[in-house]
Design an enzyme around this catalytic site. Sequence first.
Site, mmCIF file in Angstrom:
data_model
loop_
_atom_site.group_PDB
_atom_site.id
_atom_site.type_symbol
_atom_site.label_atom_id
_atom_site.label_comp_id
_atom_site.label_asym_id
_atom_site.label_seq_id
_atom_site.Cartn_x
_atom_site.Cartn_y
_atom_site.Cartn_z
ATOM 1 C CB CYS A 86 -0.709 0.323 1.610
ATOM 2 S SG CYS A 86 -2.249 1.571 1.498
ATOM 3 C CB CYS A 141 -5.234 3.283 -5.145
ATOM 4 S SG CYS A 141 -4.379 2.036 -5.506
HETATM 5 N N1 LIG Z 1 -6.733 -2.460 -2.389
HETATM 6 C C1 LIG Z 1 -4.679 -2.480 -2.655
HETATM 7 C C2 LIG Z 1 -4.630 -2.594 -1.177
HETATM 8 C C3 LIG Z 1 -4.334 -0.382 -0.852
HETATM 9 C C4 LIG Z 1 -3.378 -0.028 -2.164
HETATM 10 C C5 LIG Z 1 -2.794 1.656 -1.354
HETATM 11 N N2 LIG Z 1 -4.031 2.380 -1.106
HETATM 12 C C6 LIG Z 1 -2.214 2.120 -1.917
HETATM 13 O O1 LIG Z 1 -2.183 3.643 -1.879
HETATM 14 O O2 LIG Z 1 -1.309 1.898 -2.279
HETATM 15 C C7 LIG Z 1 -5.156 -3.811 -3.142
HETATM 16 O O3 LIG Z 1 -6.147 -4.724 -2.565
HETATM 17 O O4 LIG Z 1 -4.574 -4.563 -3.320
#
Ligand SMILES: N[C@@H](CCC[C@H](N)C(=O)O)C(=O)O
Length: 323
Positions: free
Chosen positions: A73, A226
């Site tokens: 993340c 993200c």
């Molecule tokens: N939902 C993602 C994990 C979280 C990613 C995050 N928000 C970021 O900033 O990279 C997954 O399940 O891969």
Amino acid sequence: MILDIQKVHGSGNTFYLYETKNEKELDWANLAIWLCDKDIEHGADGLLVVSPSSNALAKMRVFNADGTEASMCGNGLRCVARYVLEKHNLPEGQIETMKAILHVAKEQPLAEGIPTYSVEISPVSFELTSLPMKYDNKTTLINEVNVALDEQLQFTAISVPNPHLISFVPKDLIATSSHQEKVASFLNGPNRICPDGVNVSYVYIMGPDEIYVRTFERGVGFTNACGTAMTASALVSRLLNYTSKEKITVMNPGGFVQCMVGIKQDDQYNLRLIGNATITALYTLKSEGAHYSFESKEETVEQLAYLKLSHEAKENHKTLFGD
Ligand SMILES: N[C@@H](CCC[C@H](N)C(=O)O)C(=O)O
């Protein structure tokens, strides 16, 4: 049992952050589901668990809002970097994640009052098995139409190391989210193409050093940002020659970050994600078995500086794409 827990965000991607001495202290999936419930303190996108590491300053685990664990993340790692580096009073260090030990560092503030950190994003793979993703007998999907997803849009599959599917789209597919939601909901439900789900990003090219990225996250849904998706999108935009600079500004619904995209010979990449790591509140949480309640909350003033910074980004977004 009373736990000290922080609410933090990177580009509006919100998390609770909890440090434990014992990785088995609680059922993290269950705690993430409770904390991320929108009816409790407006919810969050995930839970970051910081624990001891024998190879780095600390270890980070990340749990999505639905309780699933992710391998990485980017926005969360910036918040963990701040927590760990401040604790050790260090300007930089290394943090262990599920699949890699990553370099993190304190950076010059993006603006006054904005604690800013950079994190390494690695390893990178375009192999479909690394997501995992199945598409005929192909081994990669790089800017190609996949008719199972859409008749026209081209997608690129990449893991960093969490799984991403990226499409560079015209403005109208950013102005509304229904097309992206349909594709992402399909791939994050029971399906044979991405059996473990995938983070789906629609990207709009704004200039040679600027892109806009909106992501539907696996295990969460649409988020403000993200970090891994923005870094992966910046890399792909350079590889496809849609952008040409090493430093790419990535706008998102929650603000913006900067991505440093270094492309070395033999398909090796040097990727860094730079952005805010904001603490919005400090809580004490009461845990009685699997039953939780907040005991106290103390808001910080940091969010005010962040809101000032993100206001302009949001105004730009309205001008470009509407509300
Ligand atoms: N939902 C993602 C994990 C979280 C990613 C995050 N928000 C970021 O900033 O990279 C997954 O399940 O891969």
